[in-house]
Design an enzyme around this catalytic site. Structure first.
Site, PDB file in Angstrom:
ATOM      1  N   LYS A 206      12.720   1.869  -0.776  1.00 37.70           N
ATOM      2  CA  LYS A 206      12.417   0.450  -0.947  1.00 37.70           C
ATOM      3  C   LYS A 206      13.119  -0.145  -2.163  1.00 37.70           C
ATOM      4  O   LYS A 206      13.145  -1.367  -2.320  1.00 37.70           O
ATOM      5  CB  LYS A 206      10.907   0.241  -1.061  1.00 37.70           C
ATOM      6  CG  LYS A 206      10.181   0.449   0.262  1.00 37.70           C
ATOM      7  CD  LYS A 206       8.690   0.162   0.144  1.00 37.70           C
ATOM      8  CE  LYS A 206       7.981   0.331   1.473  1.00 37.70           C
ATOM      9  NZ  LYS A 206       6.531   0.091   1.377  1.00 37.70           N
TER      10      LYS A 206
ATOM     11  N   ASP B  87      -1.055   8.290   3.892  1.00 36.72           N
ATOM     12  CA  ASP B  87      -0.437   7.014   3.523  1.00 36.72           C
ATOM     13  C   ASP B  87      -1.147   5.849   4.193  1.00 36.72           C
ATOM     14  O   ASP B  87      -1.430   4.825   3.557  1.00 36.72           O
ATOM     15  CB  ASP B  87       1.047   7.047   3.914  1.00 36.72           C
ATOM     16  CG  ASP B  87       1.826   5.881   3.334  1.00 36.72           C
ATOM     17  OD1 ASP B  87       1.549   5.482   2.184  1.00 36.72           O
ATOM     18  OD2 ASP B  87       2.728   5.370   4.034  1.00 36.72           O
TER      19      ASP B  87
END
Length: 253
Positions: free
Chosen positions: A122, A200
């Site tokens: 990211k 997650d």
């Protein structure tokens, strides 16, 4: 009594001493043998010291690498102030679930590193996309979906981190094959990535996000159960549900 210094690389490593109860006058051959023995002992001592130094240096290097990884993960979280602490939480929970699933400690070392770096891709995604409060447009979503590939491209050249690539590269694959970036299915997905994906999602659902408030634990658990065999590996889901201490002790609602 006979004494011979142990010298290696022009440094005295010690002294070889021999004691006899009777008076003895050694012949030249015996003295030569004693000096040779002392020389070999000095070399052995020097090699042992070097070995210990190399072990310590290697240990310090690994510690430095791991400290760097920790810093990277904190930077990734801080870049999105809505995710502070996320990497640490999912890493600890993933390691616990990995042990439950029978992974060896030698494997869990790499699981830890991969979990800490799961979102490193990211870093290549623009803030305007990463911080967007609403739903992403199709073009923006296509860019966001590339972050596992970006992670692979960043980490693959680093030999030290190759064994940890499974989670950053594969944690968005889905058990039914509908995930990304490669559309892996079932056991094609590395087990470490399958374990991490459950953790997650658990952490994401039970945390406030820009686009929605946190879900309750019961709502998140129900979603994970419902997605067994679809998004998640059923074996991993079963192991997760058995580990009540993972989610019952979570201080969040």
């Amino acid at each position: 009594q006979y004494c011979v210094p142990l010298v290696a690389k022009n440094k005295v490593k010690g002294v070889l001493e021999i004691f006899r109860r009777k008076v003895n006058i050694p012949d030249p051959e015996w003295v030569t043998f004693l000096k040779m023995l002392a020389n070999e002992a000095a070399i052995a001592l020097d090699n042992a010291e070097l070995f210990d130094q190399n072990i310590q240096a290697a240990k310090e290097l690994v510690e430095a690498y791991d400290a760097t990884i920790e810093s990277w993960s904190k930077f990734i979280d801080l870049r999105d102030n809505n995710l502070e602490g996320h990497s640490h939480r999912v890493t600890e929970l993933t390691m616990a679930l990995a042990r439950k699933m029978g992974l060896k400690e030698s494997e869990i070392i790499h699981v830890r590193r991969g979990a800490l770096l799961h979102d490193i891709g990211k870093m290549a995604v623009a803030d305007s996309i990463l911080h967007k409060p609403g739903l992403l447009e199709e073009e923006e979503w296509l860019i966001m979906r590339k972050h596992p590939v970006y992670a692979y491209e960043m980490l693959a050249p680093i030999a030290y981190l190759k064994p940890a690539l499974e989670i950053p590269y594969c944690h968005h694959e889905r058990f039914d094959g509908s995930g990304y970036p490669r559309g892996l299915k079932g056991t094609e997905i590395p087990l470490a990535a399958s374990i991490f994906s459950v953790i997650d999602v658990w952490d994401a659902l039970t945390s406030d996000r820009l686009y929605r408030p946190a879900w309750s634990k019961s709502e998140a658990l129900e979603y994970i159960r419902e997605q067994s065999g679809k998004q998640f590996n059923p074996d991993v889901v079963n192991a997760f549900l058995e580990m009540k201490d993972i989610w019952e002790e979570d201080p969040r609602k």
